[in-house]
Enzyme design. Structure first.
Site, short mmCIF file in Angstrom:
data_model
loop_
_atom_site.label_atom_id
_atom_site.label_comp_id
_atom_site.label_asym_id
_atom_site.label_seq_id
_atom_site.Cartn_x
_atom_site.Cartn_y
_atom_site.Cartn_z
N ASN A 7 0.87 -1.18 0.00
CA ASN A 7 0.00 0.00 0.00
C ASN A 7 0.91 1.22 0.00
O ASN A 7 1.57 1.53 1.00
CB ASN A 7 -0.93 0.00 1.23
CG ASN A 7 -1.85 1.22 1.23
OD1 ASN A 7 -1.44 2.33 0.89
ND2 ASN A 7 -3.10 1.02 1.62
N GLU A 34 -3.90 1.97 -2.96
CA GLU A 34 -3.99 3.41 -2.67
C GLU A 34 -3.04 4.23 -3.57
O GLU A 34 -2.25 5.02 -3.07
CB GLU A 34 -3.73 3.70 -1.20
CG GLU A 34 -4.92 3.37 -0.30
CD GLU A 34 -4.95 4.20 0.99
OE1 GLU A 34 -5.56 5.27 0.96
OE2 GLU A 34 -4.36 3.76 2.00
N ASP A 151 -3.90 -4.97 0.83
CA ASP A 151 -4.22 -4.36 2.12
C ASP A 151 -5.63 -4.80 2.46
O ASP A 151 -6.60 -4.28 1.90
CB ASP A 151 -4.12 -2.83 2.00
CG ASP A 151 -4.57 -2.12 3.27
OD1 ASP A 151 -4.94 -2.81 4.24
OD2 ASP A 151 -4.55 -0.88 3.28
N ASN A 153 -7.05 -4.61 5.42
CA ASN A 153 -7.64 -3.87 6.54
C ASN A 153 -8.28 -4.82 7.55
O ASN A 153 -9.34 -4.53 8.10
CB ASN A 153 -8.64 -2.83 6.03
CG ASN A 153 -7.98 -1.50 5.69
OD1 ASN A 153 -7.19 -0.98 6.47
ND2 ASN A 153 -8.27 -0.97 4.51
N ASP A 222 -1.58 -6.30 5.93
CA ASP A 222 -1.28 -6.55 4.52
C ASP A 222 -0.94 -8.03 4.38
O ASP A 222 0.00 -8.52 5.03
CB ASP A 222 -0.13 -5.66 4.06
CG ASP A 222 -0.48 -4.19 4.20
OD1 ASP A 222 -1.09 -3.64 3.28
OD2 ASP A 222 -0.18 -3.60 5.27
N ASP A 251 2.80 4.63 5.12
CA ASP A 251 2.58 4.07 6.46
C ASP A 251 2.52 2.53 6.43
O ASP A 251 2.57 1.90 7.47
CB ASP A 251 1.34 4.67 7.16
CG ASP A 251 0.17 4.94 6.22
OD1 ASP A 251 0.23 4.50 5.06
OD2 ASP A 251 -0.79 5.59 6.66
N HIS A 252 2.45 1.94 5.23
CA HIS A 252 2.54 0.49 5.07
C HIS A 252 3.92 0.13 4.51
O HIS A 252 4.56 0.94 3.83
CB HIS A 252 1.52 -0.02 4.07
CG HIS A 252 0.08 0.20 4.46
ND1 HIS A 252 -0.76 -0.82 4.81
CD2 HIS A 252 -0.66 1.34 4.50
CE1 HIS A 252 -1.97 -0.34 5.06
NE2 HIS A 252 -1.93 0.97 4.89
#
Length: 261
Positions: A7, A34, A151, A153, A222, A251-252
């Site tokens: 991501n 993203e 990802d 989530n 992930d 951030d991933h």
DNA sequence: ATGACCAATAATATTGGA
């Protein structure tokens, strides 16, 4: 063959990191999530210059997935089946010819679902997971190597987050969310990272806020889910967490699987 | 020290993310 998911949190904001990581990591296939841009705004020239084919499924501002690959895909399908009215760009599938046959790789950006008491967002997440389950069921019937990477989530287990009490009422960790993830696994899909690593903790995301990276306040969301035909050829995985310490990071971090095909 | 994120958008605040 190395297949990775990342991501990227905005491919235009992250193009320098992406190029540096492709050079360092040299994955054969990359699923991005993203990308946060429309197809014609994707920085494809920089990626193609490294020898990758670029397939995108983007939209304005948010969401968006892509698949980069050293091999040219035989076919690409965009959008998760099951809801013609869903316009969010969160899913694409690519088919590749390798020795000894076809492999399918999907780039998945599963809805966040927060706030969990929202009348639209959490039900959308659960409905999306049900559609993904139906899709996986369909593809598993082909009995081919299949990699569902992205990802999700979803925090699968309490040890996949820093503090389960903090996440107790979060859409990433609610019982219904974890149950839906287990339903996917129970179709016969293997969580590649957990199949090859017992490390606790083993995180793939650290929030930008409150110094989460420095304190290792992370979560594992992930994932690579594998059909039996892919799992049989899995030789290892890597969570490339050094990337989180780079300048201007996502951030991933990238998560990769190694396969003997 | 009592601190505080990031990307994208006709944008100098708001939205969505996780």
């Amino acid at each position: 063959m190395k297949i990775a998911t990342w991501n990227i949190n905005g491919v235009r904001a992250r193009i320098e990191n992406l190029v540096a990581w492709l050079k360092q990591s040299s994955p054969d296939i990359v699923c991005l999530q993203e990308i946060k841009c429309q197809d014609d705004a994707f920085p494809r020239l920089e990626i193609e210059a490294l020898g990758y084919h670029v397939e995108t499924h983007g939209q304005k501002s948010f969401n968006g997935v892509a698949i980069l690959s050293k091999l040219k895909p035989d076919a690409v399908n965009r959008g998760l089946p099951g809801d013609e009215a869903d316009e969010q760009a969160r899913f694409m599938e690519a088919v590749f010819s390798v020795e000894p046959g076809k492999i399918r790789v999907c780039s998945i950006y599963l809805p966040n679902g927060n706030p969990a008491d929202d009348p639209v967002k959490y039900p959308y997440k659960l409905a999306w997971m049900a559609r993904l389950e139906a899709f996986a069921r369909d593809r598993l019937a082909l009995e081919e190597p299949l990699v569902l990477a992205g990802d999700y989530n979803v925090i699968p287990e309490p040890h996949d987050c820093w503090d389960p009490t903090v996440w107790a009422k979060d859409a990433l960790f609610l019982p219904q969310t974890r149950q839906a993830f287990r339903r996917l696994e129970n179709l016969g899909l293997t969580d590649a990272v957990r199949a090859t690593a017992d490390d606790v903790p083993l995180y793939t995301f650290w929030d930008y806020q409150a110094g989460s990276w420095q304190k290792n306040w992370g979560i594992r969301i992930d994932h690579l889910l594998l059909s039996p035909e892919a799992a049989d050829r899995l030789t290892g995985t890597a969570v490339e967490k050094d990337v989180r310490g780079w300048e201007k990071p996502s951030d991933h971090v990238p998560v990769a699987g190694y396969f003997n095909f």
